[in-house]
Write a protein that holds these residues in place. Structure first.
Motif, PDB file in Angstrom:
ATOM      1  N   THR A 159     -25.385 -17.118  59.231  1.00  0.00           N
ATOM      2  CA  THR A 159     -25.487 -15.954  60.122  1.00  0.00           C
ATOM      3  C   THR A 159     -25.674 -16.382  61.583  1.00  0.00           C
ATOM      4  OG1 THR A 159     -26.593 -14.973  58.242  1.00  0.00           O
ATOM      5  CG2 THR A 159     -26.561 -13.651  60.258  1.00  0.00           C
ATOM      6  N   THR A 187     -22.475 -17.854  62.925  1.00  0.00           N
ATOM      7  CA  THR A 187     -21.397 -16.893  63.201  1.00  0.00           C
ATOM      8  C   THR A 187     -21.596 -16.293  64.594  1.00  0.00           C
ATOM      9  OG1 THR A 187     -21.527 -16.357  60.871  1.00  0.00           O
ATOM     10  CG2 THR A 187     -20.170 -14.910  62.202  1.00  0.00           C
ATOM     11  N   VAL A 188     -22.873 -16.002  64.939  1.00  0.00           N
ATOM     12  CA  VAL A 188     -23.148 -15.425  66.267  1.00  0.00           C
ATOM     13  C   VAL A 188     -22.784 -16.433  67.355  1.00  0.00           C
ATOM     14  CG1 VAL A 188     -24.984 -14.509  67.749  1.00  0.00           C
ATOM     15  CG2 VAL A 188     -25.003 -13.996  65.287  1.00  0.00           C
ATOM     16  N   SER A 236     -20.786 -19.001  67.196  1.00  0.00           N
ATOM     17  CA  SER A 236     -19.326 -19.193  67.201  1.00  0.00           C
ATOM     18  C   SER A 236     -18.635 -18.056  67.944  1.00  0.00           C
ATOM     19  CB  SER A 236     -18.820 -19.166  65.773  1.00  0.00           C
ATOM     20  OG  SER A 236     -18.549 -20.401  65.321  1.00  0.00           O
ATOM     21  N   GLY A 237     -19.109 -16.834  67.693  1.00  0.00           N
ATOM     22  CA  GLY A 237     -18.517 -15.650  68.331  1.00  0.00           C
ATOM     23  C   GLY A 237     -18.629 -15.754  69.844  1.00  0.00           C
ATOM     24  N   TYR A 238     -19.848 -16.091  70.338  1.00  0.00           N
ATOM     25  CA  TYR A 238     -20.039 -16.231  71.795  1.00  0.00           C
ATOM     26  C   TYR A 238     -19.171 -17.335  72.367  1.00  0.00           C
ATOM     27  CZ  TYR A 238     -23.972 -12.957  71.860  1.00  0.00           C
ATOM     28  OH  TYR A 238     -24.745 -11.838  71.776  1.00  0.00           O
ATOM     29  N   TYR A 275     -17.002 -25.043  70.603  1.00  0.00           N
ATOM     30  CA  TYR A 275     -16.406 -24.051  69.708  1.00  0.00           C
ATOM     31  C   TYR A 275     -15.771 -24.753  68.480  1.00  0.00           C
ATOM     32  CZ  TYR A 275     -13.301 -20.468  67.891  1.00  0.00           C
ATOM     33  OH  TYR A 275     -12.656 -19.603  67.046  1.00  0.00           O
ATOM     34  N   GLU A 315     -16.372 -18.460  71.198  1.00  0.00           N
ATOM     35  CA  GLU A 315     -14.968 -18.042  71.165  1.00  0.00           C
ATOM     36  C   GLU A 315     -14.662 -17.155  72.371  1.00  0.00           C
ATOM     37  OE1 GLU A 315     -13.839 -16.000  67.623  1.00  0.00           O
ATOM     38  OE2 GLU A 315     -11.696 -16.279  68.024  1.00  0.00           O
ATOM     39  N   MET A 316     -15.663 -16.256  72.653  1.00  0.00           N
ATOM     40  CA  MET A 316     -15.491 -15.360  73.799  1.00  0.00           C
ATOM     41  C   MET A 316     -15.405 -16.154  75.091  1.00  0.00           C
ATOM     42  SD  MET A 316     -17.919 -12.078  73.358  1.00  0.00           S
ATOM     43  CE  MET A 316     -18.763 -12.313  74.880  1.00  0.00           C
ATOM     44  N   ASP A 374     -19.005 -24.422  60.379  1.00  0.00           N
ATOM     45  CA  ASP A 374     -18.794 -23.246  59.521  1.00  0.00           C
ATOM     46  C   ASP A 374     -18.038 -23.642  58.250  1.00  0.00           C
ATOM     47  OD1 ASP A 374     -18.975 -20.371  59.175  1.00  0.00           O
ATOM     48  OD2 ASP A 374     -16.781 -20.456  59.236  1.00  0.00           O
ATOM     49  N   GLN A 406     -16.824 -24.429  64.533  1.00  0.00           N
ATOM     50  CA  GLN A 406     -15.870 -24.094  63.466  1.00  0.00           C
ATOM     51  C   GLN A 406     -15.984 -25.092  62.312  1.00  0.00           C
ATOM     52  OE1 GLN A 406     -13.369 -21.417  63.424  1.00  0.00           O
ATOM     53  NE2 GLN A 406     -15.062 -20.820  64.724  1.00  0.00           N
TER      54      GLN A 406
END
Ligand code: ADP
Length: 431
Positions: free
Chosen positions: A218, A221-222, A224-226, A248, A228-229, A255, A252
């Protein structure tokens, strides 16, 4: 000459002289010979009788016959032999007693079976682990006391050092591992070791890995999301963009590792029966996967050649077979040069197992690394493989999938020549 023999000869000499003297004086020569030889024979018979009596009593030192001459020598020799025998017997029985005590004190249950699989000897640990009591169970068949079809199977196979895990017949919380070794003239030695603690530790380790992987996903994922942005933000200065991109890519990879660990944990929990799974059209599945790959950049410039036995279907879980096939194929692509040919073959082998063979002519694997390939996180030549994306968990997943289906992974490889990975499913899985 031995003094006993000198005494004996002087005795005979004296007897001869006495015979001559009596003959000369009385002139009864025959009577003289008869009397003297009767005396000599009678005396020897008397000594022989005393010796026989003494031997029949077990030749005790305190009642040795009071003999002289040659008879004294014989008594002495017999006495020494008897004493040496007694010492050897005492030594052997102390050695046997020592080994008996050692075997009895062994923490593992130890059972000796004869040719008819009847218990001949057993130690005290057998009672605590298998419920076998020496007083009652010696002479009985082991399989009548420990009723387990797998044990019967273990005893009936001819080869040695076979191992079998069973639940203790007297304590279902105990898991035992039985080992069988043939020895001597048709004897079999069975040992049973309590491995409950090891199993409990393994469960703890599996649960820890599964929980840790799950909990880490969890937050990852957060992050990674930031990342990616941020990575897609063109206003970032090039140096910062490079750092963000690096972070990034690593997130990945992390993950993927967590994902693979979760897959492994789930696979470890499963244990399929012979009839579990669905009938999967493997030829169609392989072709779909290869065509999916052709459409992605993962394939590079490799050529994939297919050799598929069309009517060969097996009973498995579709996504598990897909994952197995994908791991082998992506490895072949990763570890062989661009432009090379990868052969994928799905057919029966000589033993009647259904095998997926993936062959490449890539870098190959050194012989000493082959046995370690399916260990978690094992990567051959870490510095070199680090440049190639991977987690070191792919082949471990492949092995676990196959083990769950009663199959096996065979790896043939030669450095600089190439590798062939064969994933084989047992014949009872073929539909
Ligand atoms: P990875 O994610 O590193 O590929 P795997 O468990 O799939 O992990 O493979 C373990 C190691 O086995 C790899 O790191 C690689 O060194 C070696 N390996 C696997 N497949 C091949 C292959 N086809 N040719 C050469 N080496 C291979």
């Amino acid at each position: 000459m031995n003094s006993a023999w000198s005494v004996e000869f002087s005795r005979i000499f004296m007897l001869l002289c006495s015979t001559l003297l009596f003959g000369v004086v009385s002139d009864y020569w025959i009577l003289s010979v008869v009397i003297h030889s009767s005396f000599y024979i009678g005396w020897n018979l008397f000594q022989l009788r005393a010796l026989e009596k003494w031997i029949s009593l077990g030749a005790p030192s305190e009642s040795a016959p009071d003999a002289s001459g040659i008879w004294e020598l014989i008594v002495q020799r017999l006495y020494r032999m008897q004493k040496a025998n007694q010492e050897t017997k005492a030594h052997l029985s102390s050695v046997a007693g020592h080994y008996h005590a050692v075997m009895s004190a062994l923490p593992d249950a130890t059972i000796v079976l004869n040719r008819q699989q009847e218990i001949e000897w057993t130690n005290s640990a057998s009672q605590a682990l298998l419920g076998i009591e020496a007083e009652h169970d010696i002479g009985h068949k082991l399989t009548n006391i420990v009723r387990d079809s797998m044990l019967t199977e273990l005893l009936n196979v001819d080869y040695d050092k076979q191992e079998l895990e069973i639940i203790s017949p007297i304590d279902e919380l105990k898991t035992l591992v039985l080992t069988k070794v043939h020895y001597g003239d048709g004897k079999t030695l069975i040992t049973a070791r309590d491995i409950s603690q090891r199993i409990a530790l393994q469960k703890l380790r599996k649960a820890f890995i599964a929980n840790a992987s799950h909990e880490l996903r969890t937050p990852l994922t957060v992050i990674s999301g930031y990342l990616e942005m941020l990575e897609s933000d063109d206003s970032l200065p090039p140096t910062t963009h490079k750092i963000v991109n690096n972070a990034y890519v690593q997130s990945q990879r992390m993950d993927k590792i967590l994902n693979d660990l979760l897959v492994l944990s789930k696979l470890e929990e499963k244990g399929y029966s012979e009839s579990s799974g669905d009938t999967v059209d493997i030829p169609v599945l392989i072709k779909r996967m290869v065509s999916d790959l052709r459409d992605t950049k993962a394939k590079g410039t490799h050529t994939i050649e297919l050799n598929i036995q069309e009517n060969l279907l097996v009973r498995v879980v579709e996504n598990e077979f897909y994952s197995l096939c994908q791991n082998l194929l992506s490895n072949a692509i990763k570890y062989s040069p661009s432009g090379s040919v990868i052969k994928v073959c799905w057919s029966l082998n000589e033993e009647g197992s259904a095998c997926l063979k993936v062959s490449d002519n890539g870098e190959g694997i050194a012989r000493e690394s082959l046995s370690r390939l399916t260990e978690r996180f094992f990567r051959v030549n870490v510095n070199r493989t680090r440049k190639v994306k991977g987690t070191g968990l792919g082949l471990s997943i492949v092995k676990h999938i196959l083990e769950n289906y009663g199959g096996f992974l065979d790896i043939q490889s030669e450095l600089t020549v190439g590798s062939t990975f064969s994933a084989c499913f047992p014949s009872y899985r073929i539909v």
